[in-house]
Enzyme design. Structure first.
Site, PDB file in Angstrom:
ATOM      1  N   ALA A 187     -22.806 -52.606  53.308  1.00 28.15           N
ATOM      2  CA  ALA A 187     -21.297 -52.954  52.653  1.00 28.15           C
ATOM      3  C   ALA A 187     -20.950 -54.599  52.907  1.00 28.15           C
ATOM      4  CB  ALA A 187     -20.490 -52.132  53.499  1.00 28.15           C
ATOM      5  N   ARG A 219     -19.510 -62.312  42.133  1.00 28.36           N
ATOM      6  CA  ARG A 219     -19.680 -61.956  40.871  1.00 28.36           C
ATOM      7  C   ARG A 219     -18.456 -61.252  40.186  1.00 28.36           C
ATOM      8  NH1 ARG A 219     -24.268 -64.816  39.849  1.00 28.36           N
ATOM      9  NH2 ARG A 219     -25.698 -64.546  41.382  1.00 28.36           N
ATOM     10  N   GLN A 222     -30.498 -63.241  38.274  1.00 23.29           N
ATOM     11  CA  GLN A 222     -29.151 -63.316  39.179  1.00 23.29           C
ATOM     12  C   GLN A 222     -28.904 -62.527  40.438  1.00 23.29           C
ATOM     13  OE1 GLN A 222     -25.584 -64.954  36.865  1.00 23.29           O
ATOM     14  NE2 GLN A 222     -26.747 -63.747  35.169  1.00 23.29           N
TER      15      GLN A 222
END
Length: 248
Positions: free
Chosen positions: A176, A186, A78
């Protein structure tokens, strides 16, 4: 094996670097003077201005490098989908796993019988791997290959029996802006439990380095409506409260 995350390195003074990029975009300052008068207050002002404008490209000038272990191959499958990043993962092709570590999902841990079946499967995978390595290695040696090269060639194919639960180690570098996107997807309650745990730990560590920059980072619902639509977890108030508390 428990999750371990270490922030190995990052761009020095990341918030000031981003503020200097923003300063260049919105003023007539030259390169010689770009870092002048960038006090903590001015830096925060430039960062907040960028966020309010949705001008995110200056954020790409800083990056963060993490060392991660105690995660499964399921997680890294993932993780590497976040393509604007650099990855270096422990190779099963070159590293022989005489006793591979594995990650047990929490729901399986809770049930004794499920845990028993799971561990038996892991042990069988290791047994099959060892047997395949020995069979293939002996064959290659009999064909004239030296022992070192025979083993390297043998583990190339033997590794195919390893499960997604197999523990791995990986180095990850993201700028960033990519990190913010990673956190947006996530840290969400709908993300798979293991990568959500990783994302939350990474976010906690970068906030210590750049608190203003990552002040509003987290799942997509923290700064707007839930992006999951009908698939929402239905806990937007709870999620916002959690991340707002962490930002204080």
């Amino acid at each position: 094996m428990a999750l371990k995350v270490k922030l190995l390195e990052h761009t020095p003074d990341p918030e000031k670097i981003i503020a200097s990029a923003a300063k260049l975009c919105y003023s007539s300052v030259g390169v010689e003077d770009i870092m002048e008068n960038l006090t903590e207050e001015n830096t925060e002002k430039f960062l907040n201005m960028l966020m309010s404008y949705g001008h995110e490209s200056p954020i790409e000038h800083v990056s963060f490098t993490f060392a991660i272990e105690g995660v499964s191959r399921s997680l890294t499958h993932q993780l590497v989908r976040h393509r604007i990043a650099s990855f270096s993962q422990q190779s099963q092709r070159y590293v022989r796993l005489n006793q591979f570590e594995y990650v047990i999902p929490p729901e399986i841990k809770k049930n004794d019988r499920a845990k028993e079946v799971f561990i038996a499967s892991m042990e069988q995978s290791q047994k099959a791997y060892d047997e395949l390595v020995n069979i293939l290695k002996d064959r290659y040696i009999n064909e004239g290959m030296n022992a070192l090269n025979a083993e390297k060639k043998a583990i190339e194919d033997a590794r195919y029996v390893f499960p997604n639960a197999c523990e791995t180690k990986i180095i990850v570098t993201m700028n960033a802006r990519s990190l913010m996107n990673f956190f947006r997807h996530r840290c969400c309650n709908r993300a798979q439990w293991e990568i959500r745990e990783l994302a939350e730990e990474m976010l906690m560590q970068v906030k210590k380095i750049a608190p203003t920059l990552f002040k509003y980072s987290g799942p997509g619902c923290v700064n707007g409506p839930c992006p999951e639509g009908k698939m929402t977890c239905g806990k937007i108030a709870e999620v916002r409260a959690k991340y707002q508390t962490e930002n204080k």
